[in-house]
Design a protein around this motif. Structure first.
Motif, PDB file in Angstrom:
ATOM      1  N   SER A  78       0.832  -1.206   0.000  1.00 55.67           N
ATOM      2  CA  SER A  78       0.000   0.000   0.000  1.00 55.67           C
ATOM      3  C   SER A  78       0.867   1.258   0.000  1.00 55.67           C
ATOM      4  O   SER A  78       2.081   1.214   0.239  1.00 55.67           O
ATOM      5  CB  SER A  78      -0.925  -0.008   1.222  1.00 55.67           C
ATOM      6  OG  SER A  78      -0.143  -0.029   2.405  1.00 55.67           O
ATOM      7  N   ARG A  79       0.252   2.373  -0.295  1.00 58.48           N
ATOM      8  CA  ARG A  79       0.966   3.632  -0.342  1.00 58.48           C
ATOM      9  C   ARG A  79       1.469   3.989   1.072  1.00 58.48           C
ATOM     10  O   ARG A  79       0.722   3.870   2.052  1.00 58.48           O
ATOM     11  CB  ARG A  79       0.063   4.740  -0.866  1.00 58.48           C
ATOM     12  CG  ARG A  79       0.773   6.090  -1.040  1.00 58.48           C
ATOM     13  CD  ARG A  79      -0.231   7.148  -1.443  1.00 58.48           C
ATOM     14  NE  ARG A  79      -0.848   6.827  -2.714  1.00 58.48           N
ATOM     15  CZ  ARG A  79      -0.336   7.172  -3.889  1.00 58.48           C
ATOM     16  NH1 ARG A  79       0.800   7.849  -3.951  1.00 58.48           N
ATOM     17  NH2 ARG A  79      -0.966   6.864  -5.002  1.00 58.48           N
ATOM     18  N   THR A  80       2.708   4.413   1.115  1.00 61.46           N
ATOM     19  CA  THR A  80       3.284   4.788   2.407  1.00 61.46           C
ATOM     20  C   THR A  80       2.617   6.059   2.917  1.00 61.46           C
ATOM     21  O   THR A  80       2.505   7.048   2.175  1.00 61.46           O
ATOM     22  CB  THR A  80       4.801   5.006   2.283  1.00 61.46           C
ATOM     23  OG1 THR A  80       5.389   3.812   1.758  1.00 61.46           O
ATOM     24  CG2 THR A  80       5.410   5.319   3.647  1.00 61.46           C
ATOM     25  N   ARG A  81       2.159   6.006   4.087  1.00 63.77           N
ATOM     26  CA  ARG A  81       1.478   7.161   4.673  1.00 63.77           C
ATOM     27  C   ARG A  81       2.490   8.277   4.936  1.00 63.77           C
ATOM     28  O   ARG A  81       3.542   8.039   5.520  1.00 63.77           O
ATOM     29  CB  ARG A  81       0.782   6.764   5.968  1.00 63.77           C
ATOM     30  CG  ARG A  81      -0.046   7.873   6.592  1.00 63.77           C
ATOM     31  CD  ARG A  81      -0.820   7.329   7.795  1.00 63.77           C
ATOM     32  NE  ARG A  81       0.077   6.808   8.786  1.00 63.77           N
ATOM     33  CZ  ARG A  81       0.619   7.552   9.776  1.00 63.77           C
ATOM     34  NH1 ARG A  81       0.331   8.851   9.842  1.00 63.77           N
ATOM     35  NH2 ARG A  81       1.424   7.016  10.651  1.00 63.77           N
TER      36      ARG A  81
END
Length: 252
Positions: A123-126
């Motif tokens: 997932s996209r890194t926060r």
């Protein structure tokens, strides 16, 4: 005669200042309340209810037949293990244990056998506010023309400068500083310097500024320490007949 007798019977106030010996009361030697502290106190015993301050307080202490925990012995708590049943759980939804149908054993690869690697896209890194890193478009690459490449060799570059105003035809001589704008140097900088003298301020001797008595403040005629002196007598004060004389016991 009656006036003479009345004057003799006038009481003297000095004789009636303090109470007599009969006015004092010695402390009691019985009991423990107000006992004479100079006398030895024997043990005191009582029957029935509590005496003294304990009678006014509401004591709720147990009697002789109070309950003793059987697990407490004279050497400490009994170490025998004890078991009990737990109470019924008030909220049965607290423990959410999965049922047997929630498991998928067919998806588990057999232990000990080789397995091909598997990859997945994460997932996209926060983005965190504390990671204040600039984006790629915030960087500026150096120019490729001229001597701006620090890691590459560049050819010689030349440029044309502006026309100089000093020595040219366009130079304005009226803007040059005059002779009054320069500070003349002191002759002591490049010549031998003569000695210099100055006058100091007035100085005073150190002393004490306190006030001293003058010669007229002294009376040398009253000084008798260096010459004989005649005896001097004076009248004493009147003593009262009611004052007790000082009696000192002088031991041999």
């Amino acid at each position: 005669m009656e006036s003479v007798k009345s004057k003799k019977n006038i009481p003297i106030a000095a004789r009636q200042r303090g109470p007599g010996p009969g006015r004092y009361a010695l402390p009691s030697t019985c009991g423990y309340n107000g006992h004479d502290f100079t006398k030895y106190t024997r043990p005191a015993y009582s029957f029935g209810r509590r005496l003294g301050d304990f009678a006014t307080k509401k004591e709720c202490s147990p009697g002789p037949a109070y309950f003793i925990d059987p697990s407490i012995t004279r050497s400490g708590r009994d170490g025998t293990p004890a078991y009990s049943l737990l109470a019924r759980q008030t909220n049965l939804g607290t423990f959410k244990t999965p049922s047997p149908g929630a498991y998928s054993p067919e998806r588990v690869h057999p232990q000990g056998e080789r397995n091909a690697p598997r990859h997945s896209i994460g997932s996209r890194t926060r983005y965190r506010k504390r990671d204040g890193n600039p984006s790629p478009n915030k960087y500026t690459l150096p120019k490729v023309l001229g001597a701006f490449q620090p890691d590459k060799q560049s050819s010689p570059a030349y440029s044309m400068t502006a026309r100089s105003m000093i020595g040219g035809y366009a130079e304005d001589m009226a803007k040059a500083p005059g002779p009054g704008n320069y500070n003349a140097a002191l002759p002591d900088l490049y010549k031998e310097r003569s000695p210099l003298y100055s006058m100091r301020r007035r100085s005073y001797m150190p002393g004490d500024n306190t006030m001293k008595p003058g010669p007229g403040a002294h009376c040398p005629e009253r000084v008798v320490i260096n010459r004989p002196k005649a005896a001097v007598h004076s009248l004493g004060i009147r003593h009262s007949e009611f004052i007790c004389p000082l009696i000192v016991d002088v031991s041999d």
